[in-house]
Write a protein that holds these residues in place. Structure first.
Motif, PDB file in Angstrom:
ATOM      1  N   LYS A 197      -5.736   3.863  -4.475  1.00  0.00           N
ATOM      2  CA  LYS A 197      -4.463   3.969  -3.762  1.00  0.00           C
ATOM      3  C   LYS A 197      -4.451   3.198  -2.447  1.00  0.00           C
ATOM      4  N   GLY A 198      -5.601   2.705  -2.019  1.00  0.00           N
ATOM      5  CA  GLY A 198      -5.646   2.016  -0.724  1.00  0.00           C
ATOM      6  C   GLY A 198      -5.392   2.962   0.428  1.00  0.00           C
ATOM      7  N   THR A 199      -5.718   4.222   0.257  1.00  0.00           N
ATOM      8  CA  THR A 199      -5.470   5.210   1.314  1.00  0.00           C
ATOM      9  C   THR A 199      -6.787   5.685   1.926  1.00  0.00           C
ATOM     10  N   TRP A 212      -3.732  -3.459 -12.534  1.00  0.00           N
ATOM     11  CA  TRP A 212      -3.677  -2.640 -11.320  1.00  0.00           C
ATOM     12  C   TRP A 212      -2.627  -1.544 -11.483  1.00  0.00           C
ATOM     13  N   LEU A 255      -8.868  -1.638  -6.147  1.00  0.00           N
ATOM     14  CA  LEU A 255      -8.686  -2.668  -5.122  1.00  0.00           C
ATOM     15  C   LEU A 255      -9.721  -3.800  -5.138  1.00  0.00           C
ATOM     16  N   GLY A 270      -4.932  -4.638   5.075  1.00  0.00           N
ATOM     17  CA  GLY A 270      -3.786  -4.461   4.186  1.00  0.00           C
ATOM     18  C   GLY A 270      -2.903  -5.695   4.189  1.00  0.00           C
ATOM     19  N   SER A 297       3.366  -5.786   8.861  1.00  0.00           N
ATOM     20  CA  SER A 297       2.459  -4.676   8.593  1.00  0.00           C
ATOM     21  C   SER A 297       2.252  -3.863   9.859  1.00  0.00           C
ATOM     22  N   ASP A 355       1.801  -1.216  -1.831  1.00  0.00           N
ATOM     23  CA  ASP A 355       0.550  -1.920  -2.090  1.00  0.00           C
ATOM     24  C   ASP A 355       0.843  -3.388  -2.362  1.00  0.00           C
ATOM     25  N   ALA A 356      -0.240  -4.167  -2.527  1.00  0.00           N
ATOM     26  CA  ALA A 356      -0.090  -5.616  -2.607  1.00  0.00           C
ATOM     27  C   ALA A 356       0.647  -6.053  -3.877  1.00  0.00           C
TER      28      ALA A 356
END
Lengths: 487, 215
Positions: free
Chosen positions: A284-286, B53, B60, B107, B149, B200-201
Motif C-alpha cells: 500500500k505504500g503506507t 500492481w 512496490l 513517493g 506531493s 499511488d503511482a
C-alpha cells in the motif's frame, strides 16, 4: 525490589556494531543540513562541511563529546513546578499522539476537521485521566489560520490542563511565541529553563536529512533548556534499508547527528533519543504504526538509546485503523505493551488512528486503560513477603477463603490495576442489565461524562490575559481579528 | 519479431534494466520500427506491470524496478526516435515536485518515474519546491499538468496555495493540478479544487491520462 520486565533484542556485540556503524555513517556518508546556523556550529566544531551539497561529515570525536555532555535523566514538570515525568532508566510514561489533522467524530461516524471546542475537550480529558503523564498538542484546529495552528494548539492546551505538554513547531517563527506562552504559565523564562513544562518534537527526514525547521527547533530547544525529542522515522525499504537492523542503525545515525547539533548549540541541554519508524508497507505504500515489525524497531531503537545512556522515546500505542474497532484496540495494546516491556521512557501515541493523522476521544479513553495495564505490567511482580506464600496459604486453608485475610486488604489495590468502567468485567447478567453495550459505546459515554464532570484547574487571570494577548497578536498577523470562541 | 517484442515486454515485467537496455540497443540496428518496439514491446511490459500492481500480484519494489527498466530502454531509444521520422506521441508535459517545507522524496520520485515510463514528459523539480516555482516552471515549459506531493500534514496546505496562486495569475484553466501524498485524499483534492488525487503511482498514471484526455 521487583525486576522490571524487559524485552531484549540484541547481544552486547550487536549493539556495539550498530552504534559503530551509525557513527561511521555520519562520518563517511554524512548528513544533509539545510540550516545556516547549524552548518556554522558544525563547521566551527571541526566537522567537514561541503556547503555546495549541504552535506556535513561528522567526526566520531564530535559524537563522543556530545554523548558525554547529554543528560542521562530528564525531569519534566507540570504548571506548578511539580515533577511529573522522571525520564530515564526503565521508567515509562504515556502521552497521547500529537498533531492530528482530523478527529474521529463518534456521533457522525466519520472523521472531520477539529475545531477549538475539540481541542478544549481533548485537553480536559487528558487532564482528568491519570495514566497520561503529559498532554500533547494532539489536534490541529481547523478554525484558525494554518500559519498559527502550531501556536494555537499550545495556547489551548496550557489553559485546559496543568500537565506538561509534548508539542512542536510547524513554522520556524513559532518557537519564540510558544516559548513565551510556556514561560508565562510557569512564571518566567528562568523558571521554565529550570523546570521545563514541555518537550518539543524535532523530526529529521529520512535518510539523514535535517530541514531548516527541524534544525532551528533543535537549536532553539538547546538554548532555552526545553527538552528536545528526536523523532527519526526510517521507513524500511523505502527511506531506509529494508532490514529491521538496518533501520535501527540508520535511526541511530540520525539521532546521533541530531544530538551533535543540539549539544553544539548548548552543552548539557536535555535531548531525547526517539522516533517514529515504520515497517513500510510494500503493498500500500503506507507507514503502518500497528505492524509488529514497527514495534520491534521501536523497541530495538530504545535498546540502542539505553546502551548509549540516553533518555528514550517512541510513537507506540496507536493504530492504523480508520475507526475505533478491533484492529484499533489490538494494535494499540500490542504497541503499548511492547513499549512498556522495552522500558521506553516517553511513549507517545494513545488516541491516534489512521497512521498518526486522526485522534479519537473515545479511543483516548479506551487507550488510557491500555496504558494503565502497561504501567502495571512495567511495575513487575514484587515479592512482598518472606516467605512469599507459606503462612498465608495455611491461614487461607484454615478460613477456607483468602478474602477476609488482612493481607488481602493490605495488598489487593496495589497488586492489581483497576480499569475504568470502559473495560467490562461484569457477569453476563449485569452486562445485559446495563444495556449490553460494547467498549466503544461505553467509551463514548465516558467521554461525555468525564468532560462534563471534570473542570481543569483554571490558569490564573493574569497569565490567561497574557496568553490571549500573544495569541491574538499572532492570529492578527494572518488576518484573524477575533479568536474562535472569544467573547 | 514477435519473440523479440515479447522479450522487451518481459524485461520490463522482470525489472531487468540491463536486459531492457540491451534489447533497446539491438532494436536500434535491427531495422525494426522503433515505435513498434516501444508500443508493442516495452510499453506493453509497463502496462503489464501496472496491471500486476493493481491486482496485488506485485508490490512496490517490483513496480519501481519495472519503471526503472523502462527508463533505461527509453534512454536508449529516445535519441534515435528524435532523429527519425517516427514521432512518438507525447501524452503531455507534467511538472512534478514536493511542496515547500517538505523534503520527502520517495513517493514523488516514484510517481515521476511511472509517469515518464508511461509516456509523459516529466520535469521533476525535486523537494521543498516553493509555490511560485511550480507555476513559473509550468509556464516556462508550457506544461499541461502540475503534480504536487505533500507528505506532512503540516505542509499539505501548500498544495492549496499553488492552486490559489494559479487562480491569481489567471492560469487555472490552462493547467491541471493533481495532488498526492500520505495525508491527502479525494476529499482534500475536492476541497482545494485540485483536478484529481492519486493514492499511488499506478493510479497517478491513470489520473494523468484521464486529465490529458488520453485514458
Amino acid at each position: 525490589m521487583s525486576v522490571t520486565p524487559r524485552i531484549s533484542w540484541f547481544t552486547e556485540e550487536d549493539r556495539k556494531q550498530i552504534v559503530d556503524e551509525a557513527i561511521r555513517i555520519i562520518q563517511e556518508i554524512g548528513v544533509f543540513v539545510e540550516n545556516e546556523e547549524a552548518l556554522g556550529l558544525l563547521d566551527g566544531a571541526g566537522a567537514l562541511v561541503d556547503r555546495k551539497k549541504g552535506r556535513v561529515f561528522i567526526k566520531s570525536s564530535l559524537v563522543e563529546r556530545a554523548l558525554e555532555t547529554v543528560p542521562k535523566r530528564i525531569v519534566v514538570y507540570d504548571r506548578h513546578g511539580e515533577p511529573v515525568m522522571d525520564l530515564g532508566g526503565d521508567r515509562i510514561h504515556f502521552n497521547p499522539g500529537s498533531a492530528a489533522l482530523r478527529i474521529y467524530d463518534y456521533g457522525q461516524g466519520k472523521a472531520r476537521t477539529p475545531e477549538t471546542a475539540d481541542l478544549r475537550k481533548f485537553a480536559t480529558l487528558i487532564d482528568a485521566l491519570p495514566n497520561y503523564a503529559a498532554q500533547s498538542t494532539g489536534l490541529v484546529s481547523g478554525d484558525v489560520p494554518e500559519e498559527v495552528a502550531d501556536r494555537y494548539r499550545l495556547y489551548i492546551a496550557l489553559q485546559h490542563s496543568t500537565k506538561p505538554v509534548v508539542t512542536g513547531t510547524f513554522k520556524v517563527d513559532a518557537f519564540r511565541v510558544m516559548h513565551e506562552m510556556l514561560a508565562t504559565v510557569v512564571g518566567d523564562q528562568d523558571a521554565l529553563k529550570e523546570k521545563p513544562m514541555a518537550v518539543f518534537d524535532c523530526c529529521p527526514s529520512p535518510p539523514l536529512m535535517w530541514s531548516d525547521l527541524t534544525c532551528q527547533a533543535l537549536i532553539d530547544c538547546a538554548r532555552t533548556g526545553i527538552p528536545a525529542e528526536l523523532v527519526s522515522m526510517p521507513l524500511t525499504g523505502a527511506t531506509a534499508p529494508v532490514t529491521l537492523a538496518g533501520a535501527v542503525t540508520q535511526h541511530c545515525a540520525e539521532n546521533l547527528s541530531g544530538i551533535v547539533i543540539h549539544q553544539l548549540a548548548s552543552q548539557g541541554a536535555p535531548i531525547i533519543y526517539g522516533g517514529s519508524p515504520a515497517c513500510f508497507d510494500m503493498r500500500k505504500g503506507t507507514t503502518p504504526m500497528g505492524a509488529v515489525e514497527t514495534m520491534m524497531i521501536d523497541g530495538a531503537n530504545a535498546e540502542i538509546g539505553k546502551h548509549l545512556g540516553l533518555v528514550t522515546h517512541a510513537y507506540m500505542g496507536l493504530s492504523d485503523s480508520k475507526l475505533v474497532d478491533y484492529q484499533a484496540g489490538m494494535e494499540s495494546a500490542m504497541g503499548a505493551v511492547v513499549a512498556a516491556a522495552s522500558g521506553i521512557n516517553n511513549i507517545s501515541g494513545p488516541g491516534m488512528l489512521d497512521f498518526e493523522s486522526c485522534q479519537s476521544l473515545e479511543k483516548l479513553v479506551l487507550d488510557h486503560e491500555i496504558c494503565g495495564m502497561a504501567l502495571r505490567l512495567s511495575a513487575g511482580i514484587e515479592l512482598r513477603d518472606h516467605p512469599v506464600a507459606l503462612p498465608l496459604i495455611a491461614q487461607g486453608l484454615e478460613k477456607k477463603e483468602f478474602l477476609s485475610l488482612p493481607h488481602t486488604t493490605q495488598w489487593y489495590r496495589e497488586e492489581a490495576y483497576f480499569p475504568d468502567s470502559v473495560i467490562d468485567r461484569a457477569t453476563l447478567e449485569e452486562w445485559e442489565l446495563r444495556g449490553g453495550k460494547d467498549a466503544v459505546m461505553r467509551a463514548a459515554e465516558r467521554v461525555e461524562k468525564l468532560s462534563a464532570d471534570h473542570t481543569p484547574e483554571p490558569l490564573d487571570e493574569q497569565s490567561v490575559a497574557h496568553l490571549n494577548e500573544l495569541m491574538e497578536r499572532e492570529a492578527a498577523r494572518y488576518g484573524m481579528e477575533k479568536l474562535p470562541g472569544a467573547t | 519479431m514477435e519473440a523479440f517484442l515479447d522479450n522487451c515486454a518481459k524485461a520490463i515485467v522482470a525489472g531487468d534494466g540491463g536486459g531492457a537496455e540491451r534489447l533497446a540497443g539491438e532494436a536500434l540496428g535491427s531495422g525494426l520500427s522503433l515505435l513498434q518496439v516501444i508500443e508493442e514491446g516495452f510499453v506493453r511490459g509497463i502496462r503489464e506491470v501496472g496491471r500486476l500492481w493493481e491486482e496485488g500480484e506485485i508490490f512496490l519494489p517490483e513496480l519501481v524496478m519495472g519503471a526503472e527498466a523502462m527508463k533505461k530502454a527509453m534512454t536508449v531509444l529516445q535519441p534515435a526516435l528524435e532523429g527519425s521520422d517516427e514521432a512518438q506521441e507525447s501524452l503531455g508535459r507534467i511538472v512534478i515536485g514536493t511542496i515547500e517545507g517538505d523534503i520527502h522524496d520517495i513517493g514523488k520520485t516514484l510517481v515521476a518515474t511511472m509517469l515518464s515510463a508511461n509516456g509523459f514528459e516529466v520535469t521533476d523539480l525535486g523537494t521543498d519546491v516553493p509555490v511560485a516555482r511550480f507555476i513559473d516552471e509550468a509556464e516556462a515549459r508550457n506544461a499541461d499538468c502540475i503534480a504536487i506531493s505533500a507528505l506532512l500534514t503540516t505542509t499539505m496546505n501548500g498544495q492549496k496555495r499553488v492552486i490559489d496562486e494559479l487562480v491569481k495569475r489567471s492560469m487555472r484553466d490552462k493547467v491541471k493540478v493533481m495532488v498526492g501524498g500520505a495525508p491527502c485524499n479525494e476529499a482534500w483534492a475536492k476541497e482545494i479544487d485540485a483536478d484529481g488525487y492519486a493514492g499511488d503511482a499506478v493510479s497517478a498514471v491513470a489520473l494523468a491520462k484521464g486529465l490529458a484526455g488520453k485514458a
